[in-house]
Design a protein around this motif. Sequence first.
Motif, mmCIF file in Angstrom:
data_model
loop_
_atom_site.group_PDB
_atom_site.id
_atom_site.type_symbol
_atom_site.label_atom_id
_atom_site.label_comp_id
_atom_site.label_asym_id
_atom_site.label_seq_id
_atom_site.Cartn_x
_atom_site.Cartn_y
_atom_site.Cartn_z
ATOM 1 N N ALA A 130 -29.971 44.537 46.707
ATOM 2 C CA ALA A 130 -30.058 43.158 47.197
ATOM 3 C C ALA A 130 -29.026 42.966 48.297
ATOM 4 O O ALA A 130 -27.946 43.551 48.256
ATOM 5 N N SER A 131 -29.348 42.143 49.282
ATOM 6 C CA SER A 131 -28.463 41.954 50.429
ATOM 7 C C SER A 131 -27.333 40.974 50.146
ATOM 8 O O SER A 131 -26.312 40.973 50.826
ATOM 9 N N ILE B 253 -17.970 38.960 45.698
ATOM 10 C CA ILE B 253 -18.767 38.584 44.530
ATOM 11 C C ILE B 253 -18.084 37.507 43.693
ATOM 12 O O ILE B 253 -18.580 37.141 42.631
ATOM 13 N N MET B 254 -16.969 37.000 44.177
ATOM 14 C CA MET B 254 -16.168 36.053 43.392
ATOM 15 C C MET B 254 -16.972 34.808 43.001
ATOM 16 O O MET B 254 -16.987 34.403 41.831
ATOM 17 N N PHE B 255 -17.649 34.183 43.967
ATOM 18 C CA PHE B 255 -18.360 32.944 43.670
ATOM 19 C C PHE B 255 -19.475 33.167 42.659
ATOM 20 O O PHE B 255 -19.614 32.414 41.688
ATOM 21 N N ALA B 256 -20.281 34.203 42.867
ATOM 22 C CA ALA B 256 -21.401 34.461 41.966
ATOM 23 C C ALA B 256 -20.925 34.777 40.551
ATOM 24 O O ALA B 256 -21.496 34.302 39.565
ATOM 25 N N VAL B 257 -19.859 35.569 40.438
ATOM 26 C CA VAL B 257 -19.324 35.936 39.124
ATOM 27 C C VAL B 257 -18.778 34.717 38.397
ATOM 28 O O VAL B 257 -19.028 34.517 37.202
ATOM 29 N N CYS B 258 -18.025 33.883 39.106
ATOM 30 C CA CYS B 258 -17.461 32.680 38.482
ATOM 31 C C CYS B 258 -18.556 31.705 38.069
ATOM 32 O O CYS B 258 -18.445 31.032 37.038
ATOM 33 N N LYS C 248 -28.092 40.348 37.039
ATOM 34 C CA LYS C 248 -28.792 41.548 37.482
ATOM 35 C C LYS C 248 -28.804 41.635 39.010
ATOM 36 O O LYS C 248 -28.736 42.733 39.571
ATOM 37 N N ARG C 249 -28.880 40.485 39.666
ATOM 38 C CA ARG C 249 -28.843 40.495 41.130
ATOM 39 C C ARG C 249 -27.486 40.979 41.645
ATOM 40 O O ARG C 249 -27.413 41.660 42.665
ATOM 41 N N ILE C 250 -26.419 40.606 40.942
ATOM 42 C CA ILE C 250 -25.092 41.095 41.333
ATOM 43 C C ILE C 250 -25.039 42.612 41.221
ATOM 44 O O ILE C 250 -24.486 43.297 42.089
#
Length: 260
Positions: free
Chosen positions: A112-113, A153-158, A176-178
């Motif tokens: 994924a981009s 990836i900080m924002f998505a993980v949080c 899964k996208r991460i």
Amino acid sequence: MVVPGFEDPDFLNKVYKVEKALYGLHQAPRAWYETLLTYLLDNGFQRGKIDKTLFIRRENGDIILVQMSSMGELTFFLGLQVKQKNDGIFISQYKYVAEILKKFGFTDVKTASTPMETQKPLLKDEDGEEVDVHLYRSISGSFMYLTSSRPDIMFAVCACARYQVNPKVSHLHVMKRIFRYLKGQPKLGLWYLKYSPFDLVAYTDSDYAGASLDRKSTIGGCQFLGCRLISWQCKKQTMVANSTTEAEYVAASSCYRQVL
């Protein structure tokens, strides 16, 4: 250090002071080695004739042994890979990314981009299908440790970590996208340029009522020392802002505290 049958508080205190001083110097490995070598020889230790890293001192019938070795240039520390070059240092977690991809079965997936879709915000999804809480939390914890070198990836993980109490399939789908994003960008990291100005520059921003659970705003920020990224944050505000202006002021205040 091996001290069979010997306890000398004064000597141990001296060694502790030397080790503490060496730690504070942040010298190159060779300088560390030479400094400790000089100290041992000046304090009555004899260097081994066969093993040059072994030092011996006899006192009152007891034998003190000190084993010392130069480990060379730092290349790996607490899961962080360190690559030192003439013009700077590159820090990454490429091996750790490979480990978690293998651990959770994402070694053969499409890439994924971006780590998160921008048009599909995470919702509570009360009617959604539940997933294994332990699996979800394990993945979340692995991602949180990865953010020590991957601010991308900080924002998505949080955002995903907010749903650890009662995770749903929709939340796991974002996880899964991460993984898919990491599969496509495994070697990203932090570059610390050797020669860079020492100007401290900070950036911060905030959305308004972006958290669907409690309508709180999310703060994002980062701090640079010259060209070096030294700190980054992504977290919800503790209060519910009444306007976008208030949310921005709270974000600016949080960034100011971080700079201090």
